[in-house]
Design a protein around this motif. Structure first.
Motif, short mmCIF file in Angstrom:
data_model
loop_
_atom_site.label_atom_id
_atom_site.label_comp_id
_atom_site.label_asym_id
_atom_site.label_seq_id
_atom_site.Cartn_x
_atom_site.Cartn_y
_atom_site.Cartn_z
N ASP A 209 46.39 27.10 -53.05
CA ASP A 209 45.93 28.66 -53.87
C ASP A 209 44.01 27.81 -54.39
O ASP A 209 44.12 26.30 -55.19
N SER A 210 43.02 28.58 -54.07
CA SER A 210 41.33 27.48 -54.97
C SER A 210 41.98 28.05 -56.26
O SER A 210 41.18 26.63 -56.71
N TYR A 212 44.33 27.51 -58.55
CA TYR A 212 45.09 25.91 -58.97
C TYR A 212 44.22 24.94 -58.56
O TYR A 212 43.73 23.85 -59.68
N ASN A 222 49.93 29.78 -52.26
CA ASN A 222 49.66 30.95 -52.34
C ASN A 222 51.63 31.57 -52.33
O ASN A 222 51.99 31.21 -51.23
N TYR A 223 51.41 32.78 -52.63
CA TYR A 223 51.92 33.07 -52.63
C TYR A 223 52.93 33.41 -51.09
O TYR A 223 54.14 33.58 -50.68
N ASN A 257 54.19 23.80 -55.96
CA ASN A 257 53.15 24.23 -56.86
C ASN A 257 52.73 23.21 -57.01
O ASN A 257 51.43 22.85 -57.39
#
Length: 310
Positions: A209-210, A212, A222-223, A257
């Protein structure tokens, strides 16, 4: 019947023994399978019996309104009726309970119960044997009230899906298909999975995820990468240890995460020993030796992958 105790994903591979049994016409499922199916069928019949009892009560009550509300029944037991645009309010009849909506709710419950039964029977075999048999859709427009399904109808769907193969062979084929779909190079890619000594490199597996990364300086998957990691680890566990119980829990201390791209994560598998993540989405898997890496590469049919230009 024998089982193995190879570890992957923190769980014991209990499938190895039962998955190797070839399908025979006279013995399609095990006694344990049959016990589960029979119990499900018994519970379903109890529920359908209760639905039918109330349906009978309400349809009998509905007969009072056959002429006044022009009632009729559909094939699936639902009732059609006509409400008066301007009800007679000279008496209290417009306050009376009319069972029309309840009848239709019971017809819907009959369909839902039958659909749930199909999902549970086929879902059991999918979970137990790691196969991916699609659950058929029960036609809610033609399903009659009072119908009692037999579990063998859905078992036959499972057996037909196997196409004469064993549960084990089917599970392996489907696992490899999922894995190759995950790791195959896209149309414009210049790289593909590569065997490098005791390691295999897999480009473009996960996406970080960019947001974060920009605001928290953390590598958070990402999800969409969550399911990809499960499928990826499932494939690595099979390729390395010939087991079907791999999942992302086999990557020790991995926090999706907050992925540390500077270290090798230890694995719970025997022949695959480490996994390393890169910011560009690449994952390297390290094996105990060159032979184990080569065996995994070939077992997963990675040599069949081709770039567009090849």
């Amino acid at each position: 019947m024998h089982t193995t105790t190879a570890q992957a994903g923190g769980r014991t591979d209990l499938l190895s023994g039962i998955l190797g049994v070839e399908i025979r016409n006279e013995e399609k499922i095990t006694a344990q399978d049959r016990l589960f199916c029979e119990k499900q069928q018994e519970m379903l019949y109890n529920a359908l019996e209760q639905i039918d009892q109330w349906y009978g009560i309400f349809t009998k009550e509905a007969e009072k309104y056959r002429e006044s509300h022009k009632i009729s029944y559909k094939e699936n037991g639902e009732i059609s009726y006509t409400e008066k645009l301007y009800p007679d309010d000279s008496n209290y009849s417009h306050h009376e309970f009319r069972p029309f909506k309840s009848i239709n709710m019971l017809a819907s419950a009959n369909h839902s119960a039958n659909q749930n039964f199909a999902s549970r029977i086929i879902g059991y075999f999918n979970r137990t044997y790691n196969v991916s048999v699609p659950v058929p859709e029960i036609d809610g427009d033609t399903l009659k009230m009072g119908f009692r399904p037999q579990y063998m109808t859905h078992v036959d769907t499972v057996i037909e899906h196997l196409g004469g193969r064993s549960f084990r062979k089917t599970a392996e084929d489907e696992l490899i298909k999922r894995f190759l779909q995950l790791v195959k190079p896209n149309r414009w890619s210049k790289v593909k999975p590569e065997l490098k000594g005791n390691k295999i490199s897999f480009p473009n597996i996960v996406i970080f995820d960019s947001f974060y990364n920009d605001f928290y300086n953390k590598n958070s998957m990402n999800y969409s990468s969550h399911q990809k990691m499960s499928d990826f680890c499932e494939g690595i566990a099979f390729g390395a240890d010939d087991v079907l119980c791999g999942d992302r829990e086999m990557v020790m201390r991995l926090n999706r995460n907050e992925v540390d791209t500077s270290i090798w994560y230890d694995l719970t598998t025997t022949n695959a020993t480490g996994m390393k993540f890169f910011r560009n989405g690449r994952i390297d898997v390290r094996f105990k030796d060159r032979e184990a890496a080569s065996l995994c590469f070939n077992r997963l049919r990675l040599d069949e992958l081709r770039l567009q230009e090849e």
